[in-house]
Design an enzyme around this catalytic site. Structure first.
Site, PDB file in Angstrom:
ATOM      1  N   ARG A 126       0.840  -1.206   0.000  1.00 38.71           N
ATOM      2  CA  ARG A 126       0.000   0.000   0.000  1.00 38.71           C
ATOM      3  C   ARG A 126       0.875   1.256   0.000  1.00 38.71           C
ATOM      4  NH1 ARG A 126      -4.692  -0.146   4.437  1.00 38.71           N
ATOM      5  NH2 ARG A 126      -3.050   0.149   5.968  1.00 38.71           N
ATOM      6  N   ARG A 159       3.037   4.285   4.715  1.00 39.24           N
ATOM      7  CA  ARG A 159       2.792   4.615   6.121  1.00 39.24           C
ATOM      8  C   ARG A 159       3.838   3.915   6.980  1.00 39.24           C
ATOM      9  NH1 ARG A 159      -3.459   3.348   7.333  1.00 39.24           N
ATOM     10  NH2 ARG A 159      -2.513   2.518   9.203  1.00 39.24           N
ATOM     11  N   ARG A 170       0.657  -5.709  14.025  1.00 38.69           N
ATOM     12  CA  ARG A 170      -0.732  -5.244  13.945  1.00 38.69           C
ATOM     13  C   ARG A 170      -1.692  -6.426  13.808  1.00 38.69           C
ATOM     14  NH1 ARG A 170      -0.591  -1.068   9.215  1.00 38.69           N
ATOM     15  NH2 ARG A 170      -2.753  -0.607   9.763  1.00 38.69           N
TER      16      ARG A 170
END
Ligand code: AMP
Length: 217
Positions: A126, A159, A170
């Site tokens: 991403r 990010r 995560r």
């Protein structure tokens, strides 16, 4: 309509929320986006959240619950979609209490289910625009010019919490702390598991079917 979209990081919650708010005129309340805005503004809250976010851990409940209660207060009567909140059973219980104070409740919970392997690929590939928030993928959703946002020409970034090491944390955090929410909502709300391994368009169609049915009742 008050909706909770559940799912692991990278399950497509943000993408689907954008579709849902457009169709049903709701407010999109993403706890991750609110936290990132707080960080960008240099606020105390943003500074407090920073180290948790960067390591892939959850920001403490008391910070998040207060922040989201404030955001929900400002939501229009038409309703909202919660994205990334709640993430613990305690957060869900506090959310229910906040809503019950005004005689409100969550109308529907949609749980986006995706295999961990697919999630890792989606998140580590991403890239996002720091200016407008648009999200791309290095293979599946390329911008027109490599590394550059189609909307505003800004250079895309990864990010800091989308790197492989942090993504592993995560996911572990999700399975340990957030997955128990599935049972909480199965017992307390109108709840649907959605197979979100499919394409974003297919998932959108399934979600719209569920929400159209709710609107029609
Ligand atoms: P997201 O963009 O939803 O993946 O959120 C990015 C990060 O923000 C998470 O990894 C957490 O550190 C933090 N965060 C977002 N929502 C919550 C929440 N409801 N509870 C605790 N931490 C959160």
């Amino acid at each position: 309509m008050r909706i909770v979209l559940l799912g692991a990081p990278g399950s497509g919650k943000g993408t689907q929320c954008k579709q849902i708010v457009g169709r049903y005129s709701l407010l999109h309340l993403s706890s991750g986006d609110i936290l990132r805005r707080e960080r960008a503004s240099g606020s105390e809250l943003g500074k407090e959240a920073q180290s948790y976010m960067d390591s892939g851990a959850l920001v403490p409940d008391e910070i998040i619950i207060k922040m989201m209660a404030k955001a929900i207060e400002k939501a229009p009567d038409s309703g909202f979609v919660l994205d990334g909140f709640p993430r613990t059973v305690n957060q869900a219980e506090e959310l229910d209490k906040t809503l019950a104070n005004d005689g409100r409740s969550i109308d529907i919970v949609l749980n986006l289910e995706v295999e961990d392997g697919i999630i890792e690929d989606r998140i580590t590939g991403r890239r996002s625009c720091p200016q407008c928030g648009a999200v791309y993928h290095i293979r599946n959703l390329k911008p027109k010019r490599e590394g550059i946002c189609d909307n505003d020409g800004t250079e895309l970034v990864q990010r800091p919490d989308d790197t492989p090491e942090v993504v592993a944390n995560r996911l572990e955090t999700y399975h340990r702390q957030t997955e128990p929410l599935v049972d909480y909502y199965k017992n307390n709300s109108t709840f649907f598991d959605i197979d979100a391994n499919k394409s974003a368009d297919d998932v959108k169609d399934i979600l719209f079917d569920k929400l159209d049915a709710l609107v029609a009742t």
